[in-house]
Design a protein around this motif. Sequence first.
Motif, mmCIF file in Angstrom:
data_model
loop_
_atom_site.group_PDB
_atom_site.id
_atom_site.type_symbol
_atom_site.label_atom_id
_atom_site.label_comp_id
_atom_site.label_asym_id
_atom_site.label_seq_id
_atom_site.Cartn_x
_atom_site.Cartn_y
_atom_site.Cartn_z
ATOM 1 N N ARG A 7 54.558 -25.390 -52.998
ATOM 2 C CA ARG A 7 54.479 -26.455 -54.007
ATOM 3 C C ARG A 7 55.109 -25.966 -55.310
ATOM 4 O O ARG A 7 54.687 -24.945 -55.851
ATOM 5 C CB ARG A 7 53.030 -26.877 -54.262
ATOM 6 N N VAL A 8 56.129 -26.708 -55.780
ATOM 7 C CA VAL A 8 56.798 -26.363 -57.041
ATOM 8 C C VAL A 8 56.982 -27.641 -57.854
ATOM 9 O O VAL A 8 56.876 -28.746 -57.322
ATOM 10 C CB VAL A 8 58.188 -25.726 -56.796
ATOM 11 N N THR A 9 57.281 -27.486 -59.136
ATOM 12 C CA THR A 9 57.575 -28.667 -59.946
ATOM 13 C C THR A 9 58.944 -29.228 -59.555
ATOM 14 O O THR A 9 59.837 -28.495 -59.135
ATOM 15 C CB THR A 9 57.584 -28.311 -61.451
ATOM 16 N N GLU A 11 62.088 -30.106 -60.462
ATOM 17 C CA GLU A 11 63.015 -29.880 -61.563
ATOM 18 C C GLU A 11 64.369 -29.439 -61.008
ATOM 19 O O GLU A 11 64.816 -28.312 -61.231
ATOM 20 C CB GLU A 11 62.449 -28.814 -62.522
ATOM 21 N N VAL A 13 65.543 -28.952 -57.774
ATOM 22 C CA VAL A 13 65.716 -28.054 -56.630
ATOM 23 C C VAL A 13 66.801 -28.651 -55.721
ATOM 24 O O VAL A 13 66.699 -29.815 -55.318
ATOM 25 C CB VAL A 13 64.394 -27.880 -55.843
ATOM 26 N N SER A 15 69.313 -28.986 -52.255
ATOM 27 C CA SER A 15 69.118 -28.912 -50.809
ATOM 28 C C SER A 15 69.408 -27.492 -50.313
ATOM 29 O O SER A 15 68.743 -26.995 -49.404
ATOM 30 C CB SER A 15 70.025 -29.933 -50.120
ATOM 31 N N GLN A 17 68.925 -24.699 -51.984
ATOM 32 C CA GLN A 17 67.769 -23.852 -52.335
ATOM 33 C C GLN A 17 66.610 -24.085 -51.370
ATOM 34 O O GLN A 17 65.932 -23.147 -50.946
ATOM 35 C CB GLN A 17 67.339 -24.117 -53.780
ATOM 36 N N ASP A 45 56.710 -29.217 -51.259
ATOM 37 C CA ASP A 45 56.302 -30.369 -52.063
ATOM 38 C C ASP A 45 56.852 -30.199 -53.467
ATOM 39 O O ASP A 45 56.559 -29.188 -54.133
ATOM 40 C CB ASP A 45 54.768 -30.462 -52.147
ATOM 41 N N GLU A 46 57.629 -31.171 -53.921
ATOM 42 C CA GLU A 46 58.120 -31.159 -55.299
ATOM 43 C C GLU A 46 57.228 -32.089 -56.114
ATOM 44 O O GLU A 46 57.079 -33.271 -55.783
ATOM 45 C CB GLU A 46 59.570 -31.632 -55.350
ATOM 46 N N ASP A 50 54.706 -33.873 -64.912
ATOM 47 C CA ASP A 50 53.592 -34.562 -65.575
ATOM 48 C C ASP A 50 52.282 -34.369 -64.795
ATOM 49 O O ASP A 50 51.196 -34.512 -65.351
ATOM 50 C CB ASP A 50 53.910 -36.062 -65.627
ATOM 51 N N TRP A 52 51.552 -31.583 -62.995
ATOM 52 C CA TRP A 52 51.265 -30.160 -62.772
ATOM 53 C C TRP A 52 50.701 -29.572 -64.060
ATOM 54 O O TRP A 52 51.340 -29.649 -65.120
ATOM 55 C CB TRP A 52 52.558 -29.423 -62.388
ATOM 56 N N VAL A 59 52.880 -29.389 -67.528
ATOM 57 C CA VAL A 59 54.129 -28.638 -67.626
ATOM 58 C C VAL A 59 55.119 -29.381 -68.530
ATOM 59 O O VAL A 59 55.891 -28.763 -69.284
ATOM 60 C CB VAL A 59 54.725 -28.405 -66.216
ATOM 61 N N ARG A 63 57.500 -27.668 -71.346
ATOM 62 C CA ARG A 63 58.967 -27.755 -71.325
ATOM 63 C C ARG A 63 59.481 -28.268 -72.683
ATOM 64 O O ARG A 63 60.508 -27.800 -73.181
ATOM 65 C CB ARG A 63 59.438 -28.697 -70.215
#
Lengths: 67, 67, 67, 67, 67, 67
Positions: A7-9, A11, A13, A15, A17, A45-46, A50, A52, A59, A63
């Motif tokens: 699970r990452v934010t 922002e 990412v 294909s 990566q 999961d992206e 808002d 996270w 986050v 930012r």
Amino acid sequence: MPYVNIRVTKEGVTSEQKSELIAGVTELLQRVLHKNPATTVVVIDEVDPDNWGIAGEQVTLRRKRGE
Amino acid sequence: MPYVNIRVTKEGVTSEQKSELIAGVTELLQRVLHKNPATTVVVIDEVDPDNWGIAGEQVTLRRKRGE
Amino acid sequence: MPYVNIRVTKEGVTSEQKSELIAGVTELLQRVLHKNPATTVVVIDEVDPDNWGIAGEQVTLRRKRGE
Amino acid sequence: MPYVNIRVTKEGVTSEQKSELIAGVTELLQRVLHKNPATTVVVIDEVDPDNWGIAGEQVTLRRKRGE
Amino acid sequence: MPYVNIRVTKEGVTSEQKSELIAGVTELLQRVLHKNPATTVVVIDEVDPDNWGIAGEQVTLRRKRGE
Amino acid sequence: MPYVNIRVTKEGVTSEQKSELIAGVTELLQRVLHKNPATTVVVIDEVDPDNWGIAGEQVTLRRKRGE
């Protein structure tokens, strides 16, 4: 047979990566635990920044402050 | 009171199919474990095939090869 | 390829019941979404009733009251 | 260091409400378990009501009946 | 800030292997997505083979057949 | 109807603390999102510090160094 959830934010990412993450985790589980890659599942999961929170705040706010 | 999370790739699952999955899992838990349907929660996550990996690669790539 | 996570309280679920849940969910996903059973993963988590809350209280307390 | 995942139906949760949830959960873990807020992670998942089932049916249907 | 959950069957995973998995996943996320290792969380869940199903049956049964 | 999963390291969390977490999260969701407490589910997972990684290493190692 392992199941891995990353699970990452959300922002930008790419294909490519995602492909690297999936290949990397699958290889790691094969190397360390001898797990069969054929049945190793990886789900990324992206998450909207808002949605996270870390250190008690979104986050999105971090930012804006340049963190 | 059970909580069930079904994760599948996002590839045209219809509302009727979601309804069948929810009803089916709830019925299964009632039949096998005598769980009260009133508080059984089922959540379906549809995941972009780009974010789902199996056998070390993205489902997107497998679909392009016709798998 | 689906991943299903069933979470229930740890209250004497037998190996036979687990087997029925796994077979039942896998069959449901094959019937409704035509998912390949060979790569369908089902994981059952049994949770201590002390760690499960509903309606703002632990299941342990509800069981003591006979609910 | 705790990880908290809040899953709710996607029905107009505002950014301010998300901020309150993140701050509230982080404060709760600090107060009850003395967890360091700096490394407490909270992730909110908003789920389409079509994908959320309770009592064997989709939330979408319950909303149509005014529940 | 990423959160990674690795789920495998509970079959003698050593502390050293867990350490390798944690270090490996954290390094992967730093290399591919430039994520800060300091706030990367990795949680390993070891699941009883009786509670893990693949291809519609418990891993316990597959192990008995020598798979 | 919300589902909340709290994951912390297994380091002596008492039943009273679990009760406070469950009550606190349920009250928070009622106050912020007007969610019905009767169907709010909270599940606490206690994870072996050997299985929890942060900053690329096991919590067990950090505890040994007094962190």
